[in-house]
Structure formats: C-alpha cells, structure tokens
Motif scaffolding. Structure first.
Motif, mmCIF file in Angstrom:
data_model
loop_
_atom_site.group_PDB
_atom_site.id
_atom_site.type_symbol
_atom_site.label_atom_id
_atom_site.label_comp_id
_atom_site.label_asym_id
_atom_site.label_seq_id
_atom_site.Cartn_x
_atom_site.Cartn_y
_atom_site.Cartn_z
ATOM 1 N N LEU A 139 31.264 103.667 47.423
ATOM 2 C CA LEU A 139 31.435 102.243 47.670
ATOM 3 C C LEU A 139 32.895 101.865 47.905
ATOM 4 N N GLY A 140 33.812 102.716 47.531
ATOM 5 C CA GLY A 140 35.196 102.521 47.933
ATOM 6 C C GLY A 140 36.075 101.816 46.938
ATOM 7 N N THR A 141 35.528 100.923 46.131
ATOM 8 C CA THR A 141 36.333 100.213 45.155
ATOM 9 C C THR A 141 35.649 100.262 43.797
ATOM 10 N N GLU A 142 36.453 100.199 42.775
ATOM 11 C CA GLU A 142 35.910 100.215 41.417
ATOM 12 C C GLU A 142 35.023 98.994 41.177
ATOM 13 N N GLU A 143 35.400 97.872 41.780
ATOM 14 C CA GLU A 143 34.611 96.655 41.594
ATOM 15 C C GLU A 143 33.197 96.818 42.148
ATOM 16 N N LEU A 144 33.079 97.415 43.343
ATOM 17 C CA LEU A 144 31.760 97.626 43.920
ATOM 18 C C LEU A 144 30.952 98.628 43.110
ATOM 19 N N LYS A 145 31.605 99.645 42.572
ATOM 20 C CA LYS A 145 30.904 100.603 41.718
ATOM 21 C C LYS A 145 30.362 99.922 40.471
ATOM 22 N N GLN A 146 31.151 99.035 39.902
ATOM 23 C CA GLN A 146 30.701 98.306 38.722
ATOM 24 C C GLN A 146 29.546 97.366 39.066
ATOM 25 N N GLN A 147 29.620 96.751 40.248
ATOM 26 C CA GLN A 147 28.534 95.877 40.682
ATOM 27 C C GLN A 147 27.248 96.678 40.885
ATOM 28 N N GLU A 148 27.378 97.865 41.477
ATOM 29 C CA GLU A 148 26.196 98.708 41.678
ATOM 30 C C GLU A 148 25.601 99.123 40.332
ATOM 31 N N TRP A 149 26.464 99.487 39.380
ATOM 32 C CA TRP A 149 25.952 99.900 38.081
ATOM 33 C C TRP A 149 25.220 98.760 37.386
ATOM 34 N N LYS A 150 25.707 97.539 37.544
ATOM 35 C CA LYS A 150 25.022 96.384 36.973
ATOM 36 C C LYS A 150 23.629 96.239 37.580
ATOM 37 N N VAL A 151 23.527 96.378 38.905
ATOM 38 C CA VAL A 151 22.219 96.273 39.563
ATOM 39 C C VAL A 151 21.314 97.413 39.115
ATOM 40 N N ARG A 152 21.867 98.622 39.000
ATOM 41 C CA ARG A 152 21.069 99.763 38.546
ATOM 42 C C ARG A 152 20.512 99.502 37.142
ATOM 43 N N THR A 153 21.348 98.996 36.263
ATOM 44 C CA THR A 153 20.920 98.741 34.888
ATOM 45 C C THR A 153 19.838 97.671 34.847
ATOM 46 N N GLU A 154 20.014 96.603 35.614
ATOM 47 C CA GLU A 154 19.011 95.541 35.645
ATOM 48 C C GLU A 154 17.693 96.039 36.221
ATOM 49 N N LEU A 155 17.757 96.842 37.279
ATOM 50 C CA LEU A 155 16.527 97.343 37.894
ATOM 51 C C LEU A 155 15.806 98.311 36.962
ATOM 52 N N ALA A 156 16.552 99.183 36.284
ATOM 53 C CA ALA A 156 15.926 100.086 35.323
ATOM 54 C C ALA A 156 15.267 99.300 34.197
ATOM 55 N N ALA A 157 15.921 98.233 33.750
ATOM 56 C CA ALA A 157 15.331 97.383 32.719
ATOM 57 C C ALA A 157 14.045 96.753 33.221
ATOM 58 N N ALA A 158 14.034 96.303 34.483
ATOM 59 C CA ALA A 158 12.829 95.691 35.038
ATOM 60 C C ALA A 158 11.678 96.680 35.077
ATOM 61 N N TYR A 159 11.948 97.933 35.458
ATOM 62 C CA TYR A 159 10.897 98.953 35.450
ATOM 63 C C TYR A 159 10.291 99.098 34.049
ATOM 64 N N ARG A 160 11.152 99.163 33.060
ATOM 65 C CA ARG A 160 10.644 99.351 31.694
ATOM 66 C C ARG A 160 9.920 98.110 31.185
ATOM 67 N N LEU A 161 10.347 96.929 31.624
ATOM 68 C CA LEU A 161 9.638 95.708 31.247
ATOM 69 C C LEU A 161 8.250 95.670 31.869
#
Length: 255
Positions: free
Chosen positions: A12-34
C-alpha cells in the motif's frame, strides 16, 4: 500480528494505508465471527467482503474452506476485481460464486465499501415469499425503503449476471436475492453489518408471525420508512457493543 505484518505484491506504500487496511481486516474478521455467533453461517459457504483502502481495486474475502468462526484478520484473502488472488495469509482460494456477487457490487457502487451475503434459513424463506418482506414489524418497516430484489438465475458463476445484479440493487443497501438469501452493502463493515442485522431480524419475525396477521396503516408504514433514512448510522452504537460481545464469546479474530 499487527499492521506491519501485512505484506505482499500489493504494497500500500504508506504506513497509514497499512493501518487502515488492518482496521478493515479486523472489522471484517469480527463480522465473520458475529455471523457464526448469531447462527447465520452456512458451513464454509456465503461471503462477506470489504474494499481495501488505497488506489487499487482490491477487496478482502474469506478463504474458501474456513468456517466463519475460524476467520482472522490475517487469514482473509485479498483479490482484484477479476478474482485473482493478490495476497493470502494461508488458504489462497476463494469461492467463484462469492466473487461474482461481491465484485458486482464493489465495482458498481463506489459507496459499497463492505458487502455481506448470507443464506440464513429465515432470509431464504422470505426471499421465496411472493410478496417478499412484509411490513409486519417495526423492524421490517425500518428496512422497506432500503430494499431491492434480484431474481434467481442459478448458482452465481456467470459473470454476465453482475450487470443485472448491480442494476437491481441500484442505490439500495439491502438486496433480497429471490430463492437464495440476502445481501447488504454499506460504507463500512460496521454499517453493512447493522443493515444485515435489521434485515435478518425482520425476516426472522416474518417467519414466526402466525396468520392471519395484522398490518399497520399505510400512514404508519410511510412514517416509519421516513424515520429509517439514518438506519446505517446506528452502527456507531451497535458496532462497539457487538465487538464487546464477540470479545467475550469468541476472541482472537484480530490476529
């Protein structure tokens, strides 16, 4: 694992975008488990997806073969709009039917950052009802103005169906797939899940409603539909509560 561990050909090129992606990954994984926690899963089938932050047309979807309660942020598969795997944390295959449905919405709607599609029994039952979702409850009436319908064409393996699906959903956030199930789209994972929760609750109530049933007045229906315009904003309250519930029942998704 943290955001810095997410690597691959699509840097993704920047640390900020990597952090944003990780936030989306965490939310999506939570949604699967919910979904699993609420009993709306279907073995390894059905799908939730989310757009990856950044300029590329990539999104995250479940690895084909994991049960929903097993999904973690790092196990999600990153694919491009053609369904090619860009990055995987283990299993590197995705369900082609899931790709067809989700890519249609992601490609056709700039505002659809998250898409959730399930086959929960009560949703399939309502999808097979001639009149679709009925205004039998306040919950259903809050959904009515957000709903569109798409006729069944068979297992969604034909990429030609994408155009018809996106035409049918239009600008709505809820789609009843006739004889199939339901789908929701949202500007974020929390918003998308909130739409799904309301739609599923409305379906569950309809299936349990005995006949003859009582319908509210047309005025009451219209008033409730007008009051439903900010339904997605309820995620600001629902999502923190849902993640607290998940942390107490099935933690470990944010790895």
């Amino acid at each position: 694992m943290n955001a810095s561990n997410i690597t691959g050909s699509n840097d993704l090129g920047t640390e900020e975008l990597k952090q944003q992606e990780w936030k989306v990954r965490t939310e999506l994984a939570a949604a699967y488990r919910l979904i699993a926690l609420f009993g709306w899963d279907d073995l390894v089938f059905t799908h939730l997806s989310a757009r990856v932050p950044g300029p590329e047309h990539h999104f995250l979807i479940n690895p084909y073969g994991l049960l929903f309660h097993e999904i973690t942020a790092s196990s999600l598969v990153k694919v491009d709009k053609e369904g090619n795997v860009v990055q995987a944390g283990g299993i590197d295959r995705v369900n082609p039917a899931g790709f067809t449905i989700h890519s249609a919405v992601h490609m056709g709607r700039d505002d659809a950052h998250a898409v959730m599609h399930i086959h929960a029994a009560d949703s399939v039952a309502v999808s097979a009802h001639k009149d679709g979702l009925l205004p039998l409850s306040q919950t259903a009436m809050l959904c009515l103005d957000h709903i569109a319908y798409h006729d069944y064409e068979g297992v969604a393996l034909n990429l030609d169906e994408r155009e018809r699906l996106i035409n049918d959903i239009g600008d709505k956030n809820m789609l009843i797939l006739r004889n199939h199930g339901v789908l929701t789209a949202g500007g974020s994972v929390p918003e998308c899940f909130t739409y799904l929760y309301f739609l599923m609750k409305a379906c569950e109530i309809q299936v349990k409603t005995p006949t003859p049933y009582c319908l509210p007045s047309d005025q009451a229906i219209a008033t409730t539909q007008e009051q439903s315009q900010s339904l997605g904003k309820a995620s600001a309250l629902t999502w923190p509560a849902l993640t607290r519930l998940l942390d107490s029942k099935n933690p470990g998704y944010a790895v």
